[in-house]
Design a protein around this motif. Structure first.
Motif, PDB file in Angstrom:
ATOM      1  N   GLU A 164      44.627  40.130  41.004  1.00  0.00           N
ATOM      2  CA  GLU A 164      43.171  39.958  40.994  1.00  0.00           C
ATOM      3  C   GLU A 164      42.731  39.776  39.545  1.00  0.00           C
ATOM      4  OE1 GLU A 164      41.001  42.266  43.714  1.00  0.00           O
ATOM      5  OE2 GLU A 164      39.065  41.828  42.788  1.00  0.00           O
ATOM      6  N   ARG A 165      41.986  38.705  39.308  1.00  0.00           N
ATOM      7  CA  ARG A 165      41.496  38.384  37.959  1.00  0.00           C
ATOM      8  C   ARG A 165      42.630  38.202  36.960  1.00  0.00           C
ATOM      9  NH1 ARG A 165      36.760  37.025  40.070  1.00  0.00           N
ATOM     10  NH2 ARG A 165      35.823  38.762  41.184  1.00  0.00           N
ATOM     11  N   GLY A 166      43.761  37.729  37.446  1.00  0.00           N
ATOM     12  CA  GLY A 166      44.888  37.483  36.542  1.00  0.00           C
ATOM     13  C   GLY A 166      44.950  36.008  36.189  1.00  0.00           C
ATOM     14  N   VAL A 283      41.579  55.947  42.153  1.00  0.00           N
ATOM     15  CA  VAL A 283      40.829  55.666  43.376  1.00  0.00           C
ATOM     16  C   VAL A 283      39.541  54.903  43.081  1.00  0.00           C
ATOM     17  CG1 VAL A 283      39.949  56.627  45.532  1.00  0.00           C
ATOM     18  CG2 VAL A 283      41.657  57.917  44.228  1.00  0.00           C
ATOM     19  N   LYS A 284      39.423  53.761  43.741  1.00  0.00           N
ATOM     20  CA  LYS A 284      38.161  53.018  43.750  1.00  0.00           C
ATOM     21  C   LYS A 284      37.562  53.267  45.122  1.00  0.00           C
ATOM     22  CE  LYS A 284      36.318  48.274  43.644  1.00  0.00           C
ATOM     23  NZ  LYS A 284      36.572  46.863  43.296  1.00  0.00           N
ATOM     24  N   ALA A 285      36.550  54.095  45.161  1.00  0.00           N
ATOM     25  CA  ALA A 285      36.001  54.490  46.458  1.00  0.00           C
ATOM     26  C   ALA A 285      34.552  54.060  46.584  1.00  0.00           C
ATOM     27  CB  ALA A 285      36.108  56.009  46.608  1.00  0.00           C
ATOM     28  N   TRP A 320      39.354  58.936  39.132  1.00  0.00           N
ATOM     29  CA  TRP A 320      38.335  58.471  40.078  1.00  0.00           C
ATOM     30  C   TRP A 320      37.413  57.518  39.341  1.00  0.00           C
ATOM     31  CZ3 TRP A 320      38.531  59.975  45.160  1.00  0.00           C
ATOM     32  CH2 TRP A 320      37.444  59.638  45.983  1.00  0.00           C
ATOM     33  N   ARG A 321      37.275  56.320  39.860  1.00  0.00           N
ATOM     34  CA  ARG A 321      36.492  55.331  39.106  1.00  0.00           C
ATOM     35  C   ARG A 321      34.986  55.479  39.341  1.00  0.00           C
ATOM     36  NH1 ARG A 321      37.449  49.863  39.993  1.00  0.00           N
ATOM     37  NH2 ARG A 321      37.609  49.181  37.853  1.00  0.00           N
ATOM     38  N   ALA A 322      34.256  55.298  38.248  1.00  0.00           N
ATOM     39  CA  ALA A 322      32.790  55.409  38.325  1.00  0.00           C
ATOM     40  C   ALA A 322      32.135  54.060  38.593  1.00  0.00           C
ATOM     41  CB  ALA A 322      32.258  55.986  37.019  1.00  0.00           C
ATOM     42  N   PHE A 323      32.954  53.043  38.839  1.00  0.00           N
ATOM     43  CA  PHE A 323      32.413  51.699  39.071  1.00  0.00           C
ATOM     44  C   PHE A 323      31.869  51.611  40.498  1.00  0.00           C
ATOM     45  CE2 PHE A 323      33.217  47.152  40.222  1.00  0.00           C
ATOM     46  CZ  PHE A 323      32.271  46.605  39.382  1.00  0.00           C
ATOM     47  N   VAL A 324      30.703  52.209  40.698  1.00  0.00           N
ATOM     48  CA  VAL A 324      30.090  52.201  42.029  1.00  0.00           C
ATOM     49  C   VAL A 324      28.650  51.738  41.879  1.00  0.00           C
ATOM     50  CG1 VAL A 324      31.501  54.097  42.886  1.00  0.00           C
ATOM     51  CG2 VAL A 324      29.325  54.601  41.830  1.00  0.00           C
ATOM     52  N   GLU A 390      38.326  38.215  32.443  1.00  0.00           N
ATOM     53  CA  GLU A 390      37.553  37.813  33.618  1.00  0.00           C
ATOM     54  C   GLU A 390      36.236  37.137  33.231  1.00  0.00           C
ATOM     55  OE1 GLU A 390      36.629  41.087  36.214  1.00  0.00           O
ATOM     56  OE2 GLU A 390      35.417  39.856  37.546  1.00  0.00           O
ATOM     57  N   TYR A 391      35.544  37.736  32.296  1.00  0.00           N
ATOM     58  CA  TYR A 391      34.249  37.189  31.876  1.00  0.00           C
ATOM     59  C   TYR A 391      34.341  36.547  30.493  1.00  0.00           C
ATOM     60  CZ  TYR A 391      32.536  40.109  35.707  1.00  0.00           C
ATOM     61  OH  TYR A 391      32.314  40.681  36.939  1.00  0.00           O
ATOM     62  N   LEU A 392      35.525  36.493  29.968  1.00  0.00           N
ATOM     63  CA  LEU A 392      35.684  36.016  28.593  1.00  0.00           C
ATOM     64  C   LEU A 392      36.501  34.736  28.542  1.00  0.00           C
ATOM     65  CD1 LEU A 392      36.337  39.466  26.849  1.00  0.00           C
ATOM     66  CD2 LEU A 392      34.218  38.177  26.873  1.00  0.00           C
TER      67      LEU A 392
HETATM   68  O1  GCW Z   1      34.852  43.097  37.543  1.00  0.00           O
HETATM   69  C1  GCW Z   1      34.898  43.347  38.919  1.00  0.00           C
HETATM   70  C2  GCW Z   1      35.834  42.314  39.449  1.00  0.00           C
HETATM   71  C3  GCW Z   1      36.567  42.752  40.691  1.00  0.00           C
HETATM   72  C4  GCW Z   1      37.189  44.112  40.424  1.00  0.00           C
HETATM   73  C5  GCW Z   1      36.058  45.076  40.129  1.00  0.00           C
HETATM   74  C6  GCW Z   1      36.556  46.476  39.813  1.00  0.00           C
HETATM   75  C7  GCW Z   1      39.261  44.991  41.171  1.00  0.00           C
HETATM   76  O2  GCW Z   1      35.114  41.151  39.678  1.00  0.00           O
HETATM   77  O3  GCW Z   1      37.538  41.789  40.951  1.00  0.00           O
HETATM   78  O4  GCW Z   1      37.984  44.553  41.480  1.00  0.00           O
HETATM   79  O5  GCW Z   1      35.358  44.644  39.005  1.00  0.00           O
HETATM   80  O6  GCW Z   1      36.655  46.793  38.640  1.00  0.00           O
HETATM   81  O7  GCW Z   1      36.830  47.240  40.713  1.00  0.00           O
END
Ligand code: GCW
Length: 696
Positions: A164-166, A283-285, A320-324, A390-392
């Motif tokens: 993913e995003r590779g 964990v990405k929850a 635990w990821r805070a990306f929510v 990814e964004y760069l």
């Molecule tokens: O930047 C976003 C990406 C998703 C990624 C997500 C994350 C793995 O677009 O592809 O998923 O973040 O960090 O969980």
């Protein structure tokens, strides 16, 4: 025959064999300066070592590799410790950190010592780096210890081999060959990471397939863990929160259900039976459609604690990821992570780390820091940077991320008054965290040169160095990397460094000037698409973020707007609150600025944006010219590779420039002021280009 001889001669004399980038910064080409080479050779001629374990073997192998390459000598291992020139000595050193090392000159011997064999391995890599960068090995008195305990890569690799995003090929892990066949590349991977102090790797995507914790896959994971162990690298896995349902056949994955927690305990025991030093789970929850405790009316705290309990007896961690960011129609995605996690501070079990992306949105080109860095006093937070671009600009834009990481780490949270920088927070200094960690989302893949863009190797290198010491400057790290990677003359070294250090600002200028953000192509995240107004979620559009209208542009996050600024401590908030005082680079992150407002630069907001789009795109020509000047001074294959990518970058920079200018003009109806000339293409023409990238 004569031709062959000539060829052989030129190979030896000029060292100009084609370089495919596979050897990364560990090239070990022969040192050209004879005085230095002789001096180093003498210092490495004989070695004594007082311990014997798996790590000592790879340590000696590395010295041998470096010595045969850099010096063309083969060091002798000798039994007599007083006669050896180089001594590797396991024993208690002054700094108690288990990964610390000392390198000292004593009675004309170089002594590298550490509390563990791993510490000594790091010391050896430091000595090798000194040779690669032409530094002296005289009168050494070095003590070094990592300021962060867990220094990791997160791979977003899937079990079908995709990433993913590779942007550098397929996954490094050949699941279908494991555990029987060990690709030698796994060893090269471990060496490279150990050389920069990386001591953990999360093998799979946070959007996790439950398959990774099946017995079949755990056997494969064990095989990798066995390869990495001698290099001091622990293996972690991302797990799917719904695994008890998916794999265990349970009716629920509710974290408060005793059957569920028992299932995890059993699973964890199974993992540790195979891999006793396993690191833990990421964990990405309840994020972007992934399952989580909220599916069962529970909270992140409930979910994390239940899993942490299963890992605790084995000293394993829950990351635990805070990306929510649940969509809140009245809200601001900026505020989501803080709102979700701050309230639980102090309620997480001690083996939990909250992993926070550097910015509040999502690895944008420039983000202010996530407010969570100043907020979690009782729960360790770790830094998540993204190496993969990814964004760069994926693998066609040369963006050295060092300055971006440095900018983030130096930002002051003011959590405990002035000086509470993000670096100090993640080092555990500000809130006295018992566990500390920094991770980079890996940019590696099966491409021969590992990272697609040859220059992107530097981003991987930098993550490791910064995780060891978050206060290192990007200029110093770039200097090391260029010297180790290119072995070139002083002038070319300076030129390459100059391009690197300017590259991130250049990219920012032609893509996201003044703090514009999230205006990239929808879902694939490449190229400009500021016109995205509809998406499956409003906070996946561009309009949600730039909010351009006839009067101005930008997201008002002050008290008059979403007030997300209130999540920062006052010192930092003050820097951003006042539209007249804010640094222009962050302006549109926090204010809806009138197009005609005058900035400190003397230009209006619109003219400043135009100027940056144009100057940014033009600066790519300068990058090209600078790169052209190192022709013949760096390996030809690498030269041509980068040269070609710069051509694409130039083309795409113009695309960003024209698309952005023409789109925003629809709102402000303002001209492109001299000295710049309006784009020669129409909006419709530029708009079409992005369709190529849409796979929908
Ligand atoms: O930047 C976003 C990406 C998703 C990624 C997500 C994350 C793995 O677009 O592809 O998923 O973040 O960090 O969980």
């Amino acid at each position: 025959m004569r031709i062959l001889l000539l060829l052989a001669f030129s190979l030896f004399t000029f060292n100009t064999f084609a370089d495919d980038g596979y050897r990364l910064w560990l090239k070990y080409d022969r040192i050209q300066n004879e005085t230095l080479r002789k001096n180093y050779s003498q210092k490495l001629s004989t070695i004594h070592i007082n311990y014997n374990d798996e790590t000592s073997k790879v340590t000696l192998l590395e010295i041998e590799k470096a010595a045969t390459g850099l010096l063309k000598i083969k060091p002798q291992i000798i039994q007599n410790s007083t006669q050896a020139k180089l001594v590797l000595k396991l024993g208690k050193i002054e700094n108690a950190n288990p990964e610390a090392f000392e390198i000292k000159t004593l009675n004309k011997q170089i002594i590298i010592s550490g509390n563990t064999s791993k510490g000594i391995l790091y010391g050896v890599f430091e000595m090798i780096r000194r040779m690669q960068t032409s530094e002296s090995l005289e009168n050494l008195k070095i003590t070094s210890a990592p300021k962060i305990q867990l220094r990791m890569l997160n791979h977003w690799d899937n079990n079908n081999g995709t990433i993913e995003r590779g942007y550098a090929g397929m996954s490094l892990w050949k699941w279908y060959e494991l555990p029987e066949r060990i690709d030698t590349r796994y060893i090269e991977y471990a060496r490279a990471n150990a050389s920069i102090g990386i001591n953990g790797t999360v093998l799979n995507n946070v959007n996790a397939s439950a398959r990774f914790i099946t017995p079949e896959y755990l056997g494969k994971v064990k095989a990798l863990a066995d390869v990495f162990r001698p290099y001091g690298i622990k293996v972690f896995l991302s797990v799917n929160f719904a695994s008890p349902k998916i794999l265990g056949g349970l009716k629920t994955a509710d974290p408060l259900d005793p059957e569920v927690s028992q299932w995890w305990k059993n699973k964890v025991d199974e993992v540790y039976k195979l891999i006793p030093d396993f690191g833990g789970f990421v964990v990405k929850a309840n994020s972007e459609g992934e399952p989580g405790p909220m599916d069962f009316g529970r909270t992140h705290k409930d979910g994390a604690n239940m899993m942490a309990e299963a890992l605790a007896p084995h000293k394993g961690l829950i990351i635990w990821r805070a990306f929510v960011y649940n969509f809140d129609p009245k809200g601001d995605r900026f505020a989501a992570a803080y709102n979700e996690f701050k309230k639980f501070d102090g309620e997480f079990l001690p083996n939990i780390i909250i992993q926070v992306k550097n910015g509040p949105i999502d690895f944008q080109v420039r983000e202010p820091i996530s407010p969570l860095f100043g907020a979690m006093e009782k729960t360790p937070v770790s830094m998540e940077f993204q190496l993969t671009q990814e964004y760069l600009g994926w693998a066609t834009h040369w963006v050295y991320e060092g300055p971006m990481f440095e900018e983030v780490l130096k930002t002051d949270t003011y959590a405990k008054g002035k000086g509470s920088t993000v670096a100090k927070v993640i080092e555990g200094e500000v809130f006295k965290y018992p566990i500390t960690s920094m991770i980079g989302v890996a940019n590696t893949g099966s491409d021969r040169n590992w990272t697609g863009h040859p220059m992107a190797q530097a981003n991987w290198y930098t993550l490791g160095r910064l995780a060891w010491n978050p206060e290192m400057t990007s200029a110093k790290i770039a200097d090391e990397w260029v010297k180790m990677t290119f072995h070139t003359d002083a002038k070319s070294t300076e030129t390459i460094k100059k391009i690197m250090l300017e590259s991130r600002e250049i990219y920012t200028n032609y893509t996201n000037p003044l703090g514009v953000h999230h205006v990239m192509g929808e879902s694939h995240h490449f190229g400009p698409e500021p016109w995205v107004e509809k998406a499956p979620r409003p906070d996946w559009t561009a309009l949600y973020y730039h909010k351009a209208d006839s009067l101005g542009i930008g997201f008002d996050r002050t008290e008059k707007g979403s007030n997300s600024l209130a999540q920062y401590h006052s010192g930092l908030k003050d820097l951003y609150s006042d539209i007249d005082k804010i640094q222009p680079e962050f302006l549109l992150w926090f204010h809806h600025a009138p197009w005609r407002m005058k900035l400190s630069t003397g230009r209006t907001v619109w003219d400043e944006m135009v100027s940056r789009y144009y100057e940014g795109a033009k600066a790519v020509e300068q990058m090209q010219a600078d790169w052209a000047s190192v022709k013949g001074k760096v390996d030809q294959e690498t030269f041509e590779n980068v040269e070609a990518r710069l051509k694409t970058q130039r083309k795409e920079a113009l695309w960003w420039r024209d698309a952005s200018v023409l789109y925003f003009q629809k709102f402000n109806k303002m001209p492109v002021a001299a000295p710049y000339q309006k784009p020669s293409r129409t909006f419709e023409e530029v708009k079409q280009i992005v369709d190529v990238y849409h796979v929908r």
